[in-house]
Scaffold this motif. Structure first.
Motif, PDB file in Angstrom:
ATOM      1  N   PRO A  26      22.726  64.817  41.212  1.00 58.02           N
ATOM      2  CA  PRO A  26      22.187  65.496  40.207  1.00 58.02           C
ATOM      3  C   PRO A  26      22.302  66.959  40.161  1.00 58.02           C
ATOM      4  N   GLY A  27      22.670  67.747  39.303  1.00 55.35           N
ATOM      5  CA  GLY A  27      22.838  69.272  39.625  1.00 55.35           C
ATOM      6  C   GLY A  27      24.105  69.692  40.331  1.00 55.35           C
ATOM      7  N   GLU A  28      24.661  68.833  41.170  1.00 59.31           N
ATOM      8  CA  GLU A  28      25.902  69.347  41.939  1.00 59.31           C
ATOM      9  C   GLU A  28      27.079  69.516  41.002  1.00 59.31           C
ATOM     10  N   ARG A 185      22.810  72.660  36.223  1.00 61.34           N
ATOM     11  CA  ARG A 185      21.955  72.582  37.407  1.00 61.34           C
ATOM     12  C   ARG A 185      20.500  72.265  36.650  1.00 61.34           C
ATOM     13  N   GLU A 186      20.093  73.074  35.647  1.00 59.24           N
ATOM     14  CA  GLU A 186      18.883  72.907  34.876  1.00 59.24           C
ATOM     15  C   GLU A 186      18.655  71.534  34.485  1.00 59.24           C
ATOM     16  N   GLN A 187      19.713  70.816  33.857  1.00 62.16           N
ATOM     17  CA  GLN A 187      19.660  69.651  33.465  1.00 62.16           C
ATOM     18  C   GLN A 187      19.790  68.383  34.392  1.00 62.16           C
ATOM     19  N   GLN A 188      20.040  68.915  35.568  1.00 59.38           N
ATOM     20  CA  GLN A 188      20.402  67.938  36.820  1.00 59.38           C
ATOM     21  C   GLN A 188      21.427  66.885  36.609  1.00 59.38           C
TER      22      GLN A 188
END
Length: 211
Positions: A26-28, A185-188
């Motif tokens: 997530p977020g990567e 990244r913020e929303q994963q």
């Protein structure tokens, strides 16, 4: 949320074009680089379920632990950003975003409430007064922001990026690129980026896979 490509091999006829095995957290943002013709865009088509003969693959594509191989493209919950924004020119900026909102998210929401929600999203990226603007009157950078907002409005569980910054001028490119990656990244959201640009790779800040 995670996107896993498990022992994925893509073939053109009987020739293996690329092979990779990775799980995107997530977020990567994982960047896939390589020369033209190496199968980068075909990789994204495979993940989306849009590959056609003579291309085929083996291995497994997993989203949040569930296999996608037998899932229709429109049901995979994947968002896609291309080189071109591919906005609907007969719709305004706001209407483009509204078009992508799933029925479940619309349910119980008035048209006014939906418009207010989209206007708030546009405002976050400096476009709050452009809901009613025809998209063909927007600059390249503005269209890129609308395109991402439309992608996110569809509530994807992962995002695929196919050289999405290549047609922006140098100054605008850096600004939009940083905003896109920060938003992911913020929303994963796990993301797979295909690019030949080293600046894109450095800005993504994730693992690099060369094909």
């Amino acid at each position: 949320m995670s996107l896993a490509l498990q022992q994925l091999r893509i073939y053109r006829h009987d020739t293996c074009m690329l092979s990779l095995d990775c799980c995107i957290a997530p977020g990567e943002v994982v960047s896939v680089t390589g020369p033209s013709g190496s199968g980068k865009s075909t990789l994204l088509n495979v993940v989306m379920g849009l590959q056609e003969l003579p291309f085929r693959y083996d291995g497994e594509i997993m989203l949040n632990g569930k296999p996608l191989d037998a899932v229709a493209p429109h049901k995979r919950n994947l968002g896609m950003l291309y080189q071109d924004p591919l906005l609907f020119e007969h719709l305004t900026a706001g209407e483009n975003i509204a078009f992508a909102v799933p029925p479940a998210a619309r349910r119980g929401q008035t048209k006014t409430a939906l418009r207010d929600s989209i206007t708030a999203q546009l405002d976050k990226v400096g476009l709050g007064d452009l809901y009613t603007r025809p998209v063909q009157t927007l600059s390249g950078g503005q269209q890129a922001r609308v395109a991402l907002l439309r992608t996110l409005a569809s509530k994807p569980q992962a995002v695929l990026l196919d050289e999405p910054f290549s047609k922006l001028d140098t100054t605008r490119r850096a600004q939009i690129r940083d905003w896109v990656f920060a938003t992911l990244r913020e929303q994963q959201l796990p993301a797979l980026l295909v690019t030949h640009d080293n600046d894109d790779v450095r800005a993504a800040g994730g693992r690099i896979i060369e094909v």
